[in-house]
Design an enzyme around this catalytic site. Structure first.
Site, PDB file in Angstrom:
ATOM      1  N   SER A   1     143.070  48.275 102.045  1.00  0.00           N
ATOM      2  CA  SER A   1     142.803  47.590 103.310  1.00  0.00           C
ATOM      3  C   SER A   1     141.580  48.077 104.056  1.00  0.00           C
ATOM      4  O   SER A   1     141.151  47.429 105.019  1.00  0.00           O
ATOM      5  CB  SER A   1     144.019  47.696 104.234  1.00  0.00           C
ATOM      6  OG  SER A   1     144.929  46.665 103.955  1.00  0.00           O
TER       7      SER A   1
ATOM      8  N   TYR B   1     150.542  42.410 111.176  1.00  0.00           N
ATOM      9  CA  TYR B   1     149.584  42.653 110.097  1.00  0.00           C
ATOM     10  C   TYR B   1     149.806  41.667 108.951  1.00  0.00           C
ATOM     11  O   TYR B   1     150.918  41.528 108.454  1.00  0.00           O
ATOM     12  CB  TYR B   1     149.761  44.078 109.588  1.00  0.00           C
ATOM     13  CG  TYR B   1     148.655  44.583 108.713  1.00  0.00           C
ATOM     14  CD1 TYR B   1     147.461  45.038 109.257  1.00  0.00           C
ATOM     15  CD2 TYR B   1     148.818  44.629 107.339  1.00  0.00           C
ATOM     16  CE1 TYR B   1     146.452  45.519 108.448  1.00  0.00           C
ATOM     17  CE2 TYR B   1     147.817  45.108 106.520  1.00  0.00           C
ATOM     18  CZ  TYR B   1     146.640  45.556 107.081  1.00  0.00           C
ATOM     19  OH  TYR B   1     145.639  46.033 106.274  1.00  0.00           O
ATOM     20  N   SER B   2     148.728  40.995 108.530  1.00  0.00           N
ATOM     21  CA  SER B   2     148.839  40.014 107.458  1.00  0.00           C
ATOM     22  C   SER B   2     147.559  39.965 106.647  1.00  0.00           C
ATOM     23  O   SER B   2     146.483  39.666 107.176  1.00  0.00           O
ATOM     24  CB  SER B   2     149.137  38.617 108.030  1.00  0.00           C
ATOM     25  OG  SER B   2     149.081  37.643 107.004  1.00  0.00           O
ATOM     26  N   ASN B   3     147.671  40.254 105.357  1.00  0.00           N
ATOM     27  CA  ASN B   3     146.513  40.183 104.469  1.00  0.00           C
ATOM     28  C   ASN B   3     145.987  38.765 104.306  1.00  0.00           C
ATOM     29  O   ASN B   3     144.811  38.558 104.011  1.00  0.00           O
ATOM     30  CB  ASN B   3     146.887  40.774 103.117  1.00  0.00           C
ATOM     31  CG  ASN B   3     147.141  42.260 103.210  1.00  0.00           C
ATOM     32  OD1 ASN B   3     146.221  43.048 103.309  1.00  0.00           O
ATOM     33  ND2 ASN B   3     148.400  42.644 103.220  1.00  0.00           N
TER      34      ASN B   3
END
Length: 385
Positions: free
Chosen positions: A90, A194-196
């Site tokens: 990340s 939180y999100s990819n």
């Protein structure tokens, strides 16, 4: 720590140890600062928690300190490579956010543009609505779009990894999977998750704005200008070239690196969100250049470092950067990174004059991650103690 059969919460989670961060910034670490251990002692402490290999580098304008412990390959005596390459996970998000902010500074797009403006019809269905989500909300993780990470078999179990380590995903395919899920919340700056998927979309928007791939833009705007010779955007290529330690994941219960070798991986599922390969040295140079104002104009750097509360993590989050409290007072900017077999923590003081990066080459248990956080905290506090 990974337990077989248990779903990973996300692909490259910034930190599942927000409480540890909070405790480190307010508790025992502060008491230790006047007698801060050497970098080698701190690296040894990380290794003692069960990591197979550990490496760290700390830089300031007139110094460069390197330490390593453990082995580059389980069952051997091979030392961790000096300036070894690893998947930074990340920490890639900071690269992506930097490119998007450069484009905004050039007037080619705006942070207030909606996803629908650039990617018509891509974010829709099951309550998802790209016309209500801005580019800023993608970079800030305030979009509400679900994380696609838990849907990727290679990241969930040893069996899934063995079956799909060479599989190629397209960004459109990944976002399509996310659209099968309802949003976690409707876009609202008061909520954070939180999100990819947010950064996969940011990579897609980068291509729409420029007509060139996300990888080309990262290479031409960051990697080449800074001379980051050991940093790359591998695309679908599954191997790490050059000196590197083997990565291990899916350990059984202890998080001590006794799991599956996972060094080989087609990381196309992490375009924009976690696919970059780099070294501790190159990451330190990147953080120094970014916080030192060499990559973004003042207005865009201010946008990046203006933060909102990220209650999941007990930190504040800007655009591709976390603001993390220092036990000696103040804060630093950085990002945690994880992609199968490699976990990294790094960042820089607000002016970029001192940087620290540490990574391990195996699953990290809570003790491992706390030791990594403490290392970065102590090293960035040295100039202030």
């Amino acid at each position: 720590m990974h337990v077989p059969g248990r779903r990973r919460r996300d692909l490259l989670v910034l930190s599942s140890l927000g409480a540890v961060l909070f405790a480190t910034s307010t508790g025992t670490a502060a008491a230790k600062l006047p007698q801060a251990d050497s970098l080698q002692q701190q690296v040894d402490a990380v290794h003692d928690t069960g990591a197979v290999g550990v490496s760290a580098e700390v830089t300031s304008p007139d110094t460069r300190d390197i330490a390593r412990a453990g082995t580059a390959e389980r069952g051997t005596r091979r030392q961790m490579p000096l300036n070894g390459r690893f998947r930074i996970g990340s920490a890639t998000k900071t690269f992506t956010a930097t490119v998007v902010l450069q484009l905004a500074g050039e007037g080619r797009m705006s942070l207030e543009d909606t996803v629908e403006q650039w990617l018509p019809g891509v974010v829709q269905g099951n309550g998802n609505d790209g016309s209500q989500i801005t580019v800023r909300q993608l970079l800030q993780h305030t979009s509400g779009i679900r994380d696609i990470g838990p849907e990727i078999p290679a990241l969930k179990s040893a069996d899934g990894y063995r079956a799909e380590r060479f599989r190629t995903y397209t960004p459109e395919e990944l976002v399509g999977l996310a659209m099968q899920l309802p949003p976690k919340f409707f876009p609202d700056d008061e909520q954070w998750s939180y999100s990819n998927t947010n950064y996969i979309l940011a990579a897609m928007i980068t291509q729409k704005v420029t007509g060139r791939s996300w990888a080309q833009e990262v290479n031409d705007r960051i990697i080449r200008p800074l001379g980051l010779r050991d940093t790359s955007t591998p695309g679908t290529f599954p191997f790490i070239l050059g000196p590197h330690a083997q990565g291990y994941a899916f350990s059984t219960g202890t998080g001590t690196g006794t799991g599956t070798g996972v060094t080989v991986l087609n990381s196309s599922m992490a375009v924009g969100s976690g696919s970059v390969i780099s070294t501790a040295h190159d990451l330190n140079r990147f953080y120094a250049a970014l916080l030192g104002g060499r990559l973004l104009a003042p207005a865009q750097l201010d946008e990046m470092t203006t933060t909102v509360n990220a209650p999941e993590l007990h930190v504040r989050y800007g655009l591709g950067l976390a603001e993390i409290p220092l036990s000696c007072g103040g804060s630093y900017f950085g990002h945690r990174g994880e992609l199968l077999g490699y976990i990294a923590w790094g960042g820089a003081t607000r002016d970029g004059t001192r940087t620290a990066v540490v990574y391990v080459s195996s699953d990290g248990n809570q003790g491992t991650q706390q030791a990594m956080i403490t290392l970065v905290d102590q090293e960035l506090c040295r100039t202030r103690s």
